[in-house]
Write a protein that holds these residues in place. Structure first.
Motif, PDB file in Angstrom:
ATOM      1  N   PRO A  94      59.417  22.325  63.323  1.00  0.00           N
ATOM      2  CA  PRO A  94      60.726  22.650  62.737  1.00  0.00           C
ATOM      3  C   PRO A  94      61.072  21.796  61.530  1.00  0.00           C
ATOM      4  CG  PRO A  94      60.877  22.526  65.127  1.00  0.00           C
ATOM      5  CD  PRO A  94      59.530  22.001  64.759  1.00  0.00           C
ATOM      6  N   LEU A  95      60.697  20.507  61.547  1.00  0.00           N
ATOM      7  CA  LEU A  95      60.996  19.656  60.394  1.00  0.00           C
ATOM      8  C   LEU A  95      60.231  20.125  59.162  1.00  0.00           C
ATOM      9  CD1 LEU A  95      61.590  15.943  60.101  1.00  0.00           C
ATOM     10  CD2 LEU A  95      59.609  16.836  58.865  1.00  0.00           C
ATOM     11  N   ARG A  97      59.080  23.117  58.549  1.00  0.00           N
ATOM     12  CA  ARG A  97      59.634  24.396  58.112  1.00  0.00           C
ATOM     13  C   ARG A  97      60.953  24.193  57.375  1.00  0.00           C
ATOM     14  NH1 ARG A  97      60.248  26.623  62.781  1.00  0.00           N
ATOM     15  NH2 ARG A  97      58.113  27.395  62.877  1.00  0.00           N
ATOM     16  N   ARG A  98      61.782  23.277  57.881  1.00  0.00           N
ATOM     17  CA  ARG A  98      63.084  23.025  57.249  1.00  0.00           C
ATOM     18  C   ARG A  98      62.916  22.525  55.818  1.00  0.00           C
ATOM     19  NH1 ARG A  98      64.827  19.736  60.692  1.00  0.00           N
ATOM     20  NH2 ARG A  98      64.929  17.725  59.617  1.00  0.00           N
ATOM     21  N   GLU A 148      61.691  25.311  53.453  1.00  0.00           N
ATOM     22  CA  GLU A 148      62.803  26.176  53.073  1.00  0.00           C
ATOM     23  C   GLU A 148      63.729  25.482  52.077  1.00  0.00           C
ATOM     24  OE1 GLU A 148      64.539  27.068  56.830  1.00  0.00           O
ATOM     25  OE2 GLU A 148      63.030  28.603  57.363  1.00  0.00           O
ATOM     26  N   ALA A 149      63.925  24.162  52.252  1.00  0.00           N
ATOM     27  CA  ALA A 149      64.798  23.425  51.334  1.00  0.00           C
ATOM     28  C   ALA A 149      64.205  23.386  49.934  1.00  0.00           C
ATOM     29  CB  ALA A 149      65.016  22.004  51.860  1.00  0.00           C
TER      30      ALA A 149
END
Length: 232
Positions: free
Chosen positions: A189-190, A192-193, A196-197
């Motif tokens: 998740p990190l 992926r985050r 996206e950022a």
């Protein structure tokens, strides 16, 4: 490394990030200028020197510039260190620090930092199933800390044009490493985050680095050491 001229050197790695513990190695990184006359010979001078005990990597000035222009996170931190971590600073080294933002470009910073972070994640995926030995757990936690650091530092550089080498909250990175050692999927998740950022925000960096400024600095170094031989 006789005859080579050290321009800039400092302590990097876990000590610089604030992640070192009592058993951590002290890593040093620097760049040097080969005597200019050597560049005209049949065989080019050696471009890098890597030693252990002490752990030190030195790149010739042109190679360092090429790596930095590509956004390489490892070499980039040399020109963003806290003042107290520099061990050698010369006039050309200070000039290099002065043009450090000219090496930056949005695409190369994004690709380099996220690319290195993905490499760390692939190592986490390869840890295998079942309980980890103490040594394997330590390695997994280390890869996870570096994944998180690369994401945070790369995004800061991308968004602001500045790099903070010393982490504000090292304990948060240590906790993340232990969390991922328990479950490698916790890193996904990190990653992926941050992907996206990066995609969502354009940042402040130009589309291409300022190679003319880098070339001018490098040619100045060549002029400085022209006529200075291996024994100079």
């Amino acid at each position: 490394m006789g005859g080579r001229h050290l321009l800039l050197s400092g302590i990097v790695g876990s000590t610089a990030y604030g992640l070192a513990h009592q058993d951590s190695d002290i890593d040093r990184l620097g760049l040097f200028a080969a005597p200019t006359e050597e560049l005209h010979g049949l065989r080019p001078p050696q471009q890098s020197y890597v030693t252990t005990h002490p752990d030190r990597t030195l790149h010739e000035a042109a190679k360092w510039c090429r790596l930095a222009l590509a956004g390489n996170p490892t070499v980039m931190e040399l020109v963003w260190l806290p003042e107290e971590l520099y061990e050698v600073r010369t006039e050309p080294g200070d000039e290099l620090i002065g043009i450090r933002t000219r090496f930056l470009s949005a695409r190369r910073v994004r690709d380099a930092y996220l690319g290195y972070a993905v490499q760390q994640f692939r190592r986490l995926e390869q840890r295998g199933d079942g309980p980890l030995s103490a040594g394997a757990r330590t390695r997994v936690a280390k890869h996870a800390r570096h994944l998180k650091r690369l994401c945070h530092q790369g995004y800061e550089l991308y968004r602001t044009g500045r790099l903070t080498v010393r982490l504000d909250d090292p304990e948060a990175f240590r906790r993340f490493g232990e969390q991922v050692a328990d479950d490698p999927e916790a890193a996904r998740p990190l990653l992926r985050r941050f992907e996206e950022a990066f995609d969502a925000h354009p940042g402040v960096l130009p589309g291409e680095p300022d190679e003319r400024a880098v070339e001018a600095w490098l040619r100045g170094v060549r002029r400085r050491f022209y006529g200075v031989g291996v024994g100079g």
